[in-house]
Design a protein around this motif. Structure first.
Motif, PDB file in Angstrom:
ATOM      1  N   UNK A  90      93.531  52.700 -39.730  1.00  0.00           N
ATOM      2  CA  UNK A  90      93.012  52.597 -38.369  1.00  0.00           C
ATOM      3  C   UNK A  90      92.404  53.918 -37.930  1.00  0.00           C
ATOM      4  N   UNK A  91      91.299  53.853 -37.194  1.00  0.00           N
ATOM      5  CA  UNK A  91      90.681  55.066 -36.666  1.00  0.00           C
ATOM      6  C   UNK A  91      91.461  55.603 -35.467  1.00  0.00           C
ATOM      7  N   UNK A  92      92.314  54.750 -34.893  1.00  0.00           N
ATOM      8  CA  UNK A  92      93.140  55.178 -33.767  1.00  0.00           C
ATOM      9  C   UNK A  92      94.307  54.207 -33.626  1.00  0.00           C
ATOM     10  N   UNK A  93      95.535  54.739 -33.676  1.00  0.00           N
ATOM     11  CA  UNK A  93      96.724  53.880 -33.677  1.00  0.00           C
ATOM     12  C   UNK A  93      97.390  53.768 -32.311  1.00  0.00           C
ATOM     13  N   UNK A  94      96.786  54.336 -31.268  1.00  0.00           N
ATOM     14  CA  UNK A  94      97.482  54.411 -29.975  1.00  0.00           C
ATOM     15  C   UNK A  94      97.832  53.045 -29.410  1.00  0.00           C
ATOM     16  N   UNK A  95      97.038  52.006 -29.694  1.00  0.00           N
ATOM     17  CA  UNK A  95      97.348  50.671 -29.181  1.00  0.00           C
ATOM     18  C   UNK A  95      98.492  50.004 -29.971  1.00  0.00           C
ATOM     19  N   UNK A  96      98.841  50.590 -31.104  1.00  0.00           N
ATOM     20  CA  UNK A  96      99.873  50.007 -31.950  1.00  0.00           C
ATOM     21  C   UNK A  96     101.256  50.584 -31.729  1.00  0.00           C
ATOM     22  N   UNK A  97     101.302  51.741 -31.077  1.00  0.00           N
ATOM     23  CA  UNK A  97     102.576  52.449 -30.919  1.00  0.00           C
ATOM     24  C   UNK A  97     103.397  51.842 -29.772  1.00  0.00           C
ATOM     25  N   UNK A  98     104.654  51.598 -30.055  1.00  0.00           N
ATOM     26  CA  UNK A  98     105.563  51.042 -29.041  1.00  0.00           C
ATOM     27  C   UNK A  98     106.381  52.163 -28.428  1.00  0.00           C
ATOM     28  N   UNK A  99     106.640  52.016 -27.142  1.00  0.00           N
ATOM     29  CA  UNK A  99     107.465  53.015 -26.438  1.00  0.00           C
ATOM     30  C   UNK A  99     108.138  52.355 -25.241  1.00  0.00           C
TER      31      UNK A  99
END
Length: 455
Positions: free
Chosen positions: A446-455
């Motif tokens: 992925x070019x950017x994983x920010x939408x995949x990270x859970x918090x």
């Protein structure tokens, strides 16, 4: 590592370190704190047999007087004209009739350089690779290449750790410290280490304070503050030791030094050259809450936890090659988040990853499996984005198995830390091929994983 806005005396347990032949450094260093001049006359011996696949690196601010062989004969070298840079150092190659000298087991090198004095003045930046004079102290870490460093071309590895026996002379210094030995009073002192280590220099006019498990240079803490500081660091060490299964009995050296970059109040910068942790930008005494026995600012805890984590990723594992910055900094930052989570709860780690994802929403990266050059992993990538990749791994396989992966990395001996290393250690740690493929597809490519990270 720079904190905020988020965000050793001595011999270490070396049984976990990569067993290799380390060069031996001997000779004399002359330093003048008022002019910024450094003159070194060194002999470099016990150089590993690298054939012709080596380079000698030296800070670009130095001028070589001469290079000699084991017989004391002057030899020619490339690099003085149109020289190539590797990091902070110019690369030099000993020559004999225009051919690279094979396996120089011993070299004598004499050189001189002068560096700016930042007394009430500043540079636009400060970092570990800078030779920093401020009129009162000199700070020079191994990254600055203040001493000659052999580069192993085949392994893409800097042989920064050396045994040494050197004399330091500085007529205007009250104290002299070389990493791996005790601080000693100036103006002249001899230093020795039979254990290979990176010889950071800290010379100047400062106080030395000692506790049962650490030395403090250039600090001004009272006994209660020293005890609290030491207690907080000991807690981090205990957490890492438990999670990574490798003892951390190192006695640290904590240096408070003045940054040559102007820092706004509350900003702290630091780096580790084990067993030394050097901190700039603040008064350490002011960071300690004596009454409640903790750091006053909660963001100080992850900051120090990052530097303490470099005992493992930076020393036990000495990264190299294309994923150097990922395995040096992203791992240390991820570990600091986990150590801080253990102290303050998931409320901390959830807030950390939420903020990181918001700040990196539009950040585009070269995926780790496409990295071909070390500096494609820039500052934001290594400190902020890289930890998200490790968080993604944690989401897929759990915290316990993620630590098993990190343990596998630490146990690897003399490996090239490229993408193949990442995958190999993941599989060796028990991650299945199917799990790796899923992780790679989601979080690596992925070019950017920010939408995949859970918090």
């Amino acid at each position: 590592m720079v904190k905020k806005l988020v965000l050793a005396v001595l011999p270490i347990l070396f049984s976990y370190f990569v067993v290799a032949q380390n060069p031996h450094l001997s000779g004399t260093v002359n330093v003048d704190l008022q002019t910024g001049q450094i003159t070194c006359d060194f002999n470099l011996t016990n150089i590993p047999d690298l054939g012709k696949e080596y380079q000698i690196l030296l800070n670009k601010g130095f001028n070589i007087k001469h290079l000699k062989n084991a017989k004391g004969e002057m030899i020619a070298y490339d690099g003085f004209y149109n020289g190539k840079m590797r990091g902070e150092g110019l690369t030099y190659l000993p020559k004999n009739e225009d051919k690279v000298i094979e396996n120089p087991k011993q070299l004598e090198i004499n050189y001189t350089g002068a560096f700016p004095i930042y007394a009430n003045e500043y540079n636009f930046t400060d970092f570990k690779g800078l030779i920093a004079f401020n009129g009162k102290t000199l700070r020079a870490a191994e990254q600055s290449k203040w001493y000659p460093i052999i580069y192993d071309v085949k392994k893409d590895q800097l042989l920064e750790q050396v045994t040494y026996e050197i004399t330091i002379k500085c007529s205007n210094a009250a104290q002299i410290f070389v990493n791996g030995d005790q601080p000693k009073p100036g103006p002249e002192a001899k230093f020795k280490s039979d254990v290979a280590i990176a010889p950071l220099l800290f010379i100047g006019n400062y106080k030395v304070q000692q506790t049962s498990n650490a030395l403090f240079l250039n600090t001004d803490m009272n006994k209660a503050q020293l005890a609290v500081f030491e207690m907080e660091i000991a807690e981090m060490k205990a957490y890492y030791q438990k999670k990574l299964g490798i003892p951390y009995h190192t006695k640290n050296v904590i240096i408070e030094h003045t940054a040559v970059e102007k820092f706004n109040k509350g900003r702290i910068w630091g780096f580790a050259t084990y067993p030394t942790i050097a901190i700039a930008g603040g008064n350490l005494a002011e960071t300690v809450d004596e009454v409640n026995k903790k750091f006053k600012d909660s963001t100080d805890y992850p900051f120090y936890a990052h530097e303490v984590a470099h005992y493992y990723f930076g020393n036990v594992l000495q990264p190299n090659s294309t994923l150097f910055w990922f395995f040096l900094e992203s791992t240390a930052e991820y570990l600091s988040v986990k150590a801080t989570e253990a102290k303050f709860g998931k409320i901390y780690s959830n807030a950390y990853f939420k903020n990181a994802c918001l700040n990196l929403k539009n950040f585009k990266v070269v995926p780790l499996n496409k990295i071909t050059e070390i500096n494609q992993i820039g500052g934001t990538y290594r400190y902020n984005y890289g930890p998200l990749i490790l968080r993604g791994l944690e989401q897929m396989i759990g915290e316990k198995r993620t630590f098993e992966f990190l343990k596998a990395c630490l146990k690897a001996k003399s490996k090239t830390t490229d993408y193949a290393f990442f995958k190999d250690q993941a599989l060796l740690s028990g991650i299945t091929e199917a799990e790796w493929i899923a992780f790679e597809k989601q979080f690596i490519e992925s070019e950017n994983v920010t939408d995949l990270i859970k918090y």
